[in-house]
Design a protein around this motif. Sequence first.
Motif, PDB file in Angstrom:
ATOM      1  N   TYR A  79       2.195  -3.060  29.721  1.00 21.68           N
ATOM      2  CA  TYR A  79       1.439  -1.853  30.099  1.00 21.68           C
ATOM      3  C   TYR A  79       1.951  -1.307  31.434  1.00 21.68           C
ATOM      4  CZ  TYR A  79      -2.593   1.221  30.844  1.00 21.68           C
ATOM      5  OH  TYR A  79      -3.415   2.315  31.055  1.00 21.68           O
ATOM      6  N   VAL A  80       2.260  -2.216  32.372  1.00 20.30           N
ATOM      7  CA  VAL A  80       2.833  -1.800  33.657  1.00 20.30           C
ATOM      8  C   VAL A  80       4.183  -1.133  33.426  1.00 20.30           C
ATOM      9  CG1 VAL A  80       3.769  -2.615  35.855  1.00 20.30           C
ATOM     10  CG2 VAL A  80       1.609  -3.552  35.000  1.00 20.30           C
ATOM     11  N   ASP A  81       4.991  -1.713  32.536  1.00 24.87           N
ATOM     12  CA  ASP A  81       6.283  -1.098  32.195  1.00 24.87           C
ATOM     13  C   ASP A  81       6.079   0.311  31.645  1.00 24.87           C
ATOM     14  OD1 ASP A  81       7.544  -3.433  32.947  1.00 24.87           O
ATOM     15  OD2 ASP A  81       7.669  -4.214  30.895  1.00 24.87           O
ATOM     16  N   TYR A  82       5.074   0.452  30.793  1.00 25.90           N
ATOM     17  CA  TYR A  82       4.773   1.749  30.174  1.00 25.90           C
ATOM     18  C   TYR A  82       4.369   2.789  31.228  1.00 25.90           C
ATOM     19  CZ  TYR A  82       1.680   5.189  27.984  1.00 25.90           C
ATOM     20  OH  TYR A  82       1.038   6.357  27.622  1.00 25.90           O
ATOM     21  N   LEU A  83       3.618   2.358  32.243  1.00 23.84           N
ATOM     22  CA  LEU A  83       3.131   3.281  33.270  1.00 23.84           C
ATOM     23  C   LEU A  83       4.228   3.671  34.260  1.00 23.84           C
ATOM     24  CD1 LEU A  83      -0.300   1.613  34.097  1.00 23.84           C
ATOM     25  CD2 LEU A  83       0.073   3.692  32.749  1.00 23.84           C
ATOM     26  N   GLY A  84       5.250   2.828  34.387  1.00 23.15           N
ATOM     27  CA  GLY A  84       6.322   3.084  35.348  1.00 23.15           C
ATOM     28  C   GLY A  84       6.962   4.457  35.149  1.00 23.15           C
ATOM     29  N   GLY A  85       7.028   5.246  36.210  1.00 20.10           N
ATOM     30  CA  GLY A  85       7.607   6.573  36.126  1.00 20.10           C
ATOM     31  C   GLY A  85       6.637   7.648  35.669  1.00 20.10           C
ATOM     32  N   LYS A  86       5.501   7.231  35.088  1.00 22.91           N
ATOM     33  CA  LYS A  86       4.491   8.189  34.622  1.00 22.91           C
ATOM     34  C   LYS A  86       3.418   8.413  35.678  1.00 22.91           C
ATOM     35  CE  LYS A  86       4.987   7.077  29.694  1.00 22.91           C
ATOM     36  NZ  LYS A  86       6.031   6.058  29.841  1.00 22.91           N
ATOM     37  N   VAL A  87       3.042   7.352  36.390  1.00 22.12           N
ATOM     38  CA  VAL A  87       2.051   7.453  37.462  1.00 22.12           C
ATOM     39  C   VAL A  87       2.602   6.743  38.700  1.00 22.12           C
ATOM     40  CG1 VAL A  87       0.120   7.529  35.829  1.00 22.12           C
ATOM     41  CG2 VAL A  87       0.840   5.335  36.768  1.00 22.12           C
ATOM     42  N   ARG A  88       2.024   7.051  39.856  1.00 21.54           N
ATOM     43  CA  ARG A  88       2.481   6.425  41.101  1.00 21.54           C
ATOM     44  C   ARG A  88       2.087   4.955  41.140  1.00 21.54           C
ATOM     45  NH1 ARG A  88       0.424  11.351  42.852  1.00 21.54           N
ATOM     46  NH2 ARG A  88      -1.461  10.376  43.683  1.00 21.54           N
ATOM     47  N   LEU A 116       4.042 -12.878  35.500  1.00 23.87           N
ATOM     48  CA  LEU A 116       4.725 -11.865  34.693  1.00 23.87           C
ATOM     49  C   LEU A 116       4.297 -10.457  35.100  1.00 23.87           C
ATOM     50  CD1 LEU A 116       4.669 -13.359  31.070  1.00 23.87           C
ATOM     51  CD2 LEU A 116       6.623 -13.195  32.634  1.00 23.87           C
ATOM     52  N   VAL A 117       3.002 -10.299  35.383  1.00 27.16           N
ATOM     53  CA  VAL A 117       2.479  -8.993  35.793  1.00 27.16           C
ATOM     54  C   VAL A 117       2.977  -8.643  37.193  1.00 27.16           C
ATOM     55  CG1 VAL A 117       0.396  -7.626  36.193  1.00 27.16           C
ATOM     56  CG2 VAL A 117       0.451  -9.314  34.338  1.00 27.16           C
ATOM     57  N   GLU A 118       2.962  -9.621  38.084  1.00 30.75           N
ATOM     58  CA  GLU A 118       3.458  -9.391  39.445  1.00 30.75           C
ATOM     59  C   GLU A 118       4.915  -8.940  39.423  1.00 30.75           C
ATOM     60  OE1 GLU A 118       2.866 -12.982  41.566  1.00 30.75           O
ATOM     61  OE2 GLU A 118       0.718 -12.642  41.911  1.00 30.75           O
ATOM     62  N   LEU A 119       5.729  -9.591  38.590  1.00 29.77           N
ATOM     63  CA  LEU A 119       7.144  -9.227  38.490  1.00 29.77           C
ATOM     64  C   LEU A 119       7.311  -7.831  37.884  1.00 29.77           C
ATOM     65  CD1 LEU A 119       8.649 -12.626  37.298  1.00 29.77           C
ATOM     66  CD2 LEU A 119       8.949 -11.563  39.548  1.00 29.77           C
ATOM     67  N   ALA A 120       6.463  -7.499  36.924  1.00 28.93           N
ATOM     68  CA  ALA A 120       6.535  -6.169  36.314  1.00 28.93           C
ATOM     69  C   ALA A 120       6.241  -5.087  37.345  1.00 28.93           C
ATOM     70  CB  ALA A 120       5.543  -6.074  35.151  1.00 28.93           C
ATOM     71  N   VAL A 121       5.228  -5.329  38.201  1.00 28.97           N
ATOM     72  CA  VAL A 121       4.880  -4.364  39.261  1.00 28.97           C
ATOM     73  C   VAL A 121       6.040  -4.214  40.243  1.00 28.97           C
ATOM     74  CG1 VAL A 121       3.341  -3.913  41.204  1.00 28.97           C
ATOM     75  CG2 VAL A 121       2.398  -4.750  39.039  1.00 28.97           C
ATOM     76  N   LYS A 127      12.323   0.308  40.762  1.00 30.81           N
ATOM     77  CA  LYS A 127      13.000   1.335  39.959  1.00 30.81           C
ATOM     78  C   LYS A 127      12.545   2.741  40.322  1.00 30.81           C
ATOM     79  CE  LYS A 127      14.024   2.642  35.174  1.00 30.81           C
ATOM     80  NZ  LYS A 127      13.860   2.275  33.740  1.00 30.81           N
ATOM     81  N   TYR A 128      11.217   2.919  40.497  1.00 30.33           N
ATOM     82  CA  TYR A 128      10.688   4.265  40.686  1.00 30.33           C
ATOM     83  C   TYR A 128      10.228   4.549  42.117  1.00 30.33           C
ATOM     84  CZ  TYR A 128      10.643   4.283  35.591  1.00 30.33           C
ATOM     85  OH  TYR A 128      11.003   4.211  34.271  1.00 30.33           O
ATOM     86  N   GLY A 129      10.212   3.515  42.962  1.00 30.42           N
ATOM     87  CA  GLY A 129       9.779   3.712  44.337  1.00 30.42           C
ATOM     88  C   GLY A 129       8.277   3.558  44.475  1.00 30.42           C
ATOM     89  N   ALA A 130       7.861   3.295  45.709  1.00 31.44           N
ATOM     90  CA  ALA A 130       6.429   3.084  45.978  1.00 31.44           C
ATOM     91  C   ALA A 130       5.896   4.071  47.000  1.00 31.44           C
ATOM     92  CB  ALA A 130       6.194   1.649  46.467  1.00 31.44           C
TER      93      ALA A 130
END
Length: 326
Positions: A79-88, A116-121, A127-130
């Motif tokens: 889900y985190v992967d899915y959100l990447g680039g779509k939301v901040r 796994l979730v921590e690594l995804a974040v 990749k997209y910046g923070a």
Amino acid sequence: MEHNFDRSNERMATAIQLVSTSADAREQLKAEYHKRSDAAFAPETLRNFRQITAMFCSWCREKGYDAAPPVDPKAVAAYVDYLGGKVRSTAIGVRLWAISEMHRAQFQPSTCNHRLVELAVKAVKRKYGAAVRLAPPLGKKEMIETIQKLGSSRLELRDKAVLWVATDSGCRASKIVAFKVKDLVRQDDGSSLLYVSRSKTDPYGEGAYSFLSEAGTEAVLRWIETAGLESSDPIITKSQPNSQIRHMDPATISRILKRCTGRSEVSAHSTRVGGVQDAFRLRCDLSSIMVAGRWSSPEMPDRYGRRIMASQSTSAQVSAAFSKSR
């Protein structure tokens, strides 16, 4: 002998205890949790929680995951992967909070803390910046120039009061529309204080004050007199003579700022950002800025003033000093 309280272990112990209790007892405990969370959280927080969890559950159904807690950490990471680039990245953090709260409501350990979730974040941020996108600043100079262009119609008198409260107090839109006439505390020098009963950083109502200049006080008092407002009435109301006196939608503050300044990109938060940047330009100390903005940590004012601080850094000062000596 004292033991440090471990929230994770406490939740795990509660979950184990739930497994051994009857189904009716489990449902009663969950119902009690929901009732108490409704009282503990702000209505906006609850709305966000329900909206986010609904979207997450819908995504899980679409992707073939089980959304019932405890959710598979691989599903949350996906889900985190899915959100990447779509939301901040900050929005991803809010969504993970909601998913964690969904687990807490079921007395289940949150899988959002899984590695796994921590690594995804981390991967999404890399990749997209923070970076956090700031509202375009509206500084004091521009606000005063905008106010001076306004006339004396009923609408413009109301708008003047809004603009002065926004630029002087640095309050969020939700607080600006919440101020009542009785919250205006006059001072001997002609200025005033606005009593902030509650705020985002003060949910329990310890109370604080915001500054309102002499010119701002005059504008607010003139609007109060024109609108015939009483002590318990909100200061910011509709401008129509026969309209119902009630608290306005916070989104209205942004619309007023856009209309008065002629800048479609600004928002109610622009005066908050602009005020911090003005303060850094005047070399006000960080603690004073935090008091003015009612921040409990320096993170946000530091973020708002980062560009100004760079222009005042030692590199800038050294460069200026050697430029003068040439």
